[in-house]
Design a protein around this motif. Structure first.
Motif, mmCIF file in Angstrom:
data_model
loop_
_atom_site.group_PDB
_atom_site.id
_atom_site.type_symbol
_atom_site.label_atom_id
_atom_site.label_comp_id
_atom_site.label_asym_id
_atom_site.label_seq_id
_atom_site.Cartn_x
_atom_site.Cartn_y
_atom_site.Cartn_z
ATOM 1 N N UNK A 16 0.812 -1.222 0.000
ATOM 2 C CA UNK A 16 0.000 0.000 0.000
ATOM 3 C C UNK A 16 0.844 1.270 0.000
ATOM 4 N N UNK A 17 1.950 1.243 0.739
ATOM 5 C CA UNK A 17 2.785 2.447 0.816
ATOM 6 C C UNK A 17 3.423 2.740 -0.546
ATOM 7 N N UNK A 41 -10.597 -6.263 4.478
ATOM 8 C CA UNK A 41 -10.638 -7.230 3.370
ATOM 9 C C UNK A 41 -9.203 -7.552 2.989
ATOM 10 N N UNK A 42 -8.511 -8.204 3.927
ATOM 11 C CA UNK A 42 -7.065 -8.361 3.779
ATOM 12 C C UNK A 42 -6.684 -9.078 2.491
ATOM 13 N N UNK A 43 -7.571 -9.944 2.019
ATOM 14 C CA UNK A 43 -7.219 -10.740 0.842
ATOM 15 C C UNK A 43 -7.236 -9.911 -0.436
ATOM 16 N N UNK A 44 -7.720 -8.680 -0.351
ATOM 17 C CA UNK A 44 -7.782 -7.831 -1.541
ATOM 18 C C UNK A 44 -6.784 -6.679 -1.487
ATOM 19 N N UNK A 45 -5.940 -6.659 -0.475
ATOM 20 C CA UNK A 45 -4.974 -5.566 -0.323
ATOM 21 C C UNK A 45 -3.984 -5.579 -1.487
ATOM 22 N N UNK A 60 -11.198 0.211 -5.222
ATOM 23 C CA UNK A 60 -10.282 -0.494 -6.113
ATOM 24 C C UNK A 60 -9.465 -1.485 -5.286
ATOM 25 N N UNK A 61 -9.316 -2.695 -5.803
ATOM 26 C CA UNK A 61 -8.620 -3.720 -5.016
ATOM 27 C C UNK A 61 -7.420 -4.291 -5.765
ATOM 28 N N UNK A 86 -9.999 -2.929 -11.813
ATOM 29 C CA UNK A 86 -9.608 -2.884 -10.399
ATOM 30 C C UNK A 86 -10.804 -2.809 -9.451
ATOM 31 N N UNK A 87 -11.965 -2.489 -9.998
ATOM 32 C CA UNK A 87 -13.129 -2.264 -9.130
ATOM 33 C C UNK A 87 -13.551 -3.567 -8.434
ATOM 34 N N UNK A 88 -13.812 -3.440 -7.154
ATOM 35 C CA UNK A 88 -14.175 -4.611 -6.347
ATOM 36 C C UNK A 88 -15.447 -5.254 -6.908
#
Lengths: 581, 159
Positions: A16-17, A41-45, A60-61, A86-88
């Protein structure tokens, strides 16, 4: 327009950073870019949330640095085709839509590094109303009505502990938050501190007011550096605003605030061991009574609750105890947060009302298995808990109902397992953990867990003997009886529950020297299916002991005398030709 | 690895702040380890002198908690998570890969002083399991190949 990047530990670990920096490098107005904590939603990070001017969310995921330009194009020119992929998905959005979030209500929504963001969401109004309109007894009564029970695992009524500490003689009292989240597989407390630290501070200050404490202490794991950083920052901000310190909100209530970092010892989750550690000693539990409510930190009356417990408090004060008690079952009120991980498709944080079933969490919200193998069991409560088999998937989430299975509610770790997980291996895994983490004070726990570990080790190596299961059970009960603290008393639970529900697996290891799950390396043999093998030589090149022979484009063969069962061939084969049995 | 001479003056600030605050031993040890990367014997003796806590007790506390080390560590400290979710997602394979690549066991440091390996309790990034932390960076969803690549990149970056 706002661009918000999920930056909990998981998000940052997923990149993420890097995404944030890449977005800044595109030249998007930096004022539009901010961060939030764990969205859950850790699996989509990594996750990037884009809010338009009417606060409509586009999520966006699995965003990478390479997507930064596409995001810029969407933000600046409204080019929605650029970000379409990218949209969930609707299905993934259900993961959050099906939850009821109280403890996690602000997580992944507000900026955890800004007190203004918390105040904007109604933060610190509960504290203010307690200090200016309610007596400490009123506050305890509200918590009693809510039915809130300790979320750290034991499920003891919170109001009872608060009341006991309030009734204790003396003016010098401590309110302590146990943030030593040591259960492997649980990370909800970390998420709360990283994502909504002011909610914890507010809950603690309300608790301090209720029991009459002038000092609040958070004992947090050293393994959580980001949580420590954000909490330190939040305390500083609250001090600047006069929310921590002398005469809070102009009342005569004063309370200071301190963070102590743990140094890595699971037993310090036990409240008296935690106190020993706070005082700078080895974390060895004290004999109870006296309970901490009478004699705790520096022998002063002390009250200890877990992070998630405090995270519910401000909401309860604002919405009333009845609103909280309206959710859940007869004996378990409100919501509970679970960290759902393992072989489940959608892993992350799930907060649901008590009274839902394990099936709701694992299948409905979690999406079932991520592998093609069937669901086998779920481990709850970490080293103190147990494995609940597939046949009990409709068990209701309630302290009593879960306790009846032999597992516990625990702090909320839910590790999902499929048929490839060996249950004897699982029991061994936990005994290895508790044997290492036993503080050594009680002989039953210190020696008993070690002896059990040795037996389980033998069994997984194919050296099990007739009578081992019975001996294990006997040892389990003597450790339960002979240990002083919760660590020892519950250490046998993973063994007892796996024997109870998977006795046939133990018997297969002992009598047939077979591991049905195909996990115990000493009990399996690798071979190559000549029909499936294409002769690509990859396995032979990866074998560390040259046990595989064969010519190019010809089926290969494993020499089982040479094979050390490392499994490399199995993991590298692209054609599924390597079999284990 | 050659131990460097310990500059005890680096401890002045920590000891001035905490030596007389009761219950601060663990905090002092944490700061000491932040400074030196481990707890040097000379530092423990100085802490004992300034706090009045016997060295035996300091060692008792230091050895009780997994965070503390008594030997210097390599440039890269690999902390491999041994949590339940990582176990279920085959962290054992990652451990084996690191051992094979670096020729060290848990708790050891490579001869060139570059890598140290430590198996640790749950890091709390269970959704990304199996996970390891190297210094301050977390690496998730590891596979043997990915692990090898990370180690290779770090080794090249260090040259």
């Amino acid at each position: 327009m706002r661009i918000v990047i999920g930056q909990g530990s998981c998000g940052i670990a997923a990149g993420a950073e890097k995404v944030r920096k890449a977005l800044l490098n595109t030249g998007i107005d930096p004022a539009l870019i901010s961060i939030t904590g764990c969205i859950g939603m850790c699996y989509l990070e990594p996750i990037v949330d884009i809010y338009d001017d009417s606060d409509n969310l586009t999520r966006l995921v699995k965003v990478s640095e390479a997507d930064a330009e596409a995001i810029k194009s969407y933000v600046e020119n409204g080019d929605s085709a650029a970000i379409e992929k990218l949209i969930v998905s609707d299905e993934d959005s259900e993961f959050l839509n099906k939850q009821t979030r109280i403890a996690l209500r602000n997580c992944g929504i507000i900026n955890p590094e800004k007190i203004e963001a918390y105040i904007e969401k109604g933060g610190y109004t509960a504290l203010k109303s307690c200090l200016t309109e309610k007596t400490p007894e009123d506050v305890i009564e509200i918590i009693k009505t809510s039915g809130l029970a300790g979320r750290g695992g034991a499920g003891f009524p919170t109001w009872f502990k608060w009341n006991a500490a309030r009734q204790s003689a003396g003016d010098d009292k401590y309110l302590i938050c146990n943030a030593d989240e040591g259960d492997p597989g649980a990370f909800m407390d970390r998420a709360v501190i990283e994502s909504d630290p002011h909610n914890l501070i507010e809950g603690m200050l309300i608790g301090a007011y209720a029991i009459g404490a002038k000092h609040a202490v958070v004992y947090v794991r050293a393994e959580y550096p980001l949580a420590i950083k954000r909490l330190t920052n939040a305390i500083k901000q609250a001090k600047e605003q006069g929310i921590i310190g002398e005469n809070i909100f102009g009342t005569d209530f004063s309370c200071d605030f301190m963070i102590k970092a743990g140094a890595g010892a699971f037993v310090c989750g036990e409240e008296t061991a935690l106190i020993e550690s706070l005082e700078g000693h080895r974390g060895m539990p004290r004999l109870k009574p006296p309970f901490p409510a009478q004699s705790g930190f520096w022998r002063k009356p002390s009250n200890i609750n877990n992070v998630e417990t405090f995270a519910n408090v401000a909401w309860i004060v604002n919405n009333g105890g009845e609103a909280f008690a309206a959710m859940g079952t007869e004996g378990s009120k409100g919501t509970k947060v679970f960290a759902v991980t393992g072989k489940v498709k959608r892993s992350g944080l799930v907060e649901i009302p008590m009274g839902k079933t394990l099936r709701d969490v694992i299948f409905d919200i979690g999406g079932g298995m991520k592998t093609d193998k069937p669901f086998k069991a779920v481990q709850m409560g970490g080293p103190s808990g147990g494995c609940i088999p597939a046949s009990l998937i409709d068990t209701v989430i309630d302290y009593k109902a879960l306790g009846a299975t032999g597992a516990i509610m625990g702090s909320g770790g839910m590790v999902v397992m499929d048929e490839s997980t060996c249950m004897v291996g699982m029991a061994k895994f936990f005994l290895d953990f508790t044997a290492k983490e036993s503080c050594g004070k009680c002989i039953h726990c210190r020696i008993g867990t070690k002896r059990m570990l040795e037996m389980l080790d033998r069994i997984t190596k194919g050296e099990g003997k007739e009578g081992d299961i019975e001996l294990l059970e006997e040892l389990c009960y003597s450790i339960k009886d002979g240990a002083l603290c919760g660590l020892g008393q519950t250490a046998p639970n993973p063994v007892l529950t796996t024997i109870k529900y998977f006795r046939d697996e133990y018997e297969a290891h002992i009598n047939e020297k077979k591991c049905p799950a195909g996990e115990c390396s000493d009990l399996i043999e690798y071979s190559i299916d000549a029909d499936a093998c294409r002769g690509c030589t990859l396995c032979a090149r990866n074998c560390p002991v040259e046990a595989i022979s064969g010519s190019v484009k010809q089926p290969h063969v494993i020499n089982t005398d040479k094979c050390i069962k490392c499994g490399k061939c199995y993991s590298v084969c692209k054609f599924g030709a390597v079999k284990k049995a | 690895m050659e131990k460097q001479k310990v500059d005890l003056s680096l401890l002045d600030g920590v000891l001035t702040e905490y030596a007389s605050v009761k219950g601060s031993l663990i905090t002092i040890l944490q700061h000491t380890q932040d400074i030196y990367g481990y707890l040097p014997k000379e530092a423990i003796e100085l802490i004992s002198e300034k706090t009045g806590i016997a060295t035996s007790e300091i060692m008792g506390v230091g050895t009780f908690y997994t965070q503390f080390r008594f030997e210097p560590v390599g440039k890269y400290l690999i902390m491999l998570c041994q949590g339940t979710a990582c176990h279920v997602n085959s962290s054992e394979l990652i451990l084996q890969t690191i051992k094979d690549e670096l020729h060290i066991e848990d708790g050891q440091t490579t001869e060139d002083g570059l890598f140290s390996l430590k198996c640790v309790a749950c890091l709390g990034c269970c959704s990304l399991s199996p996970v390891m932390m190297i210094n301050d960076d977390t690496y998730g969803s590891l596979t043997p190949d990915k692990t090898k690549k990370i180690l290779k990149e770090l080794r090249e970056a260090a040259v």
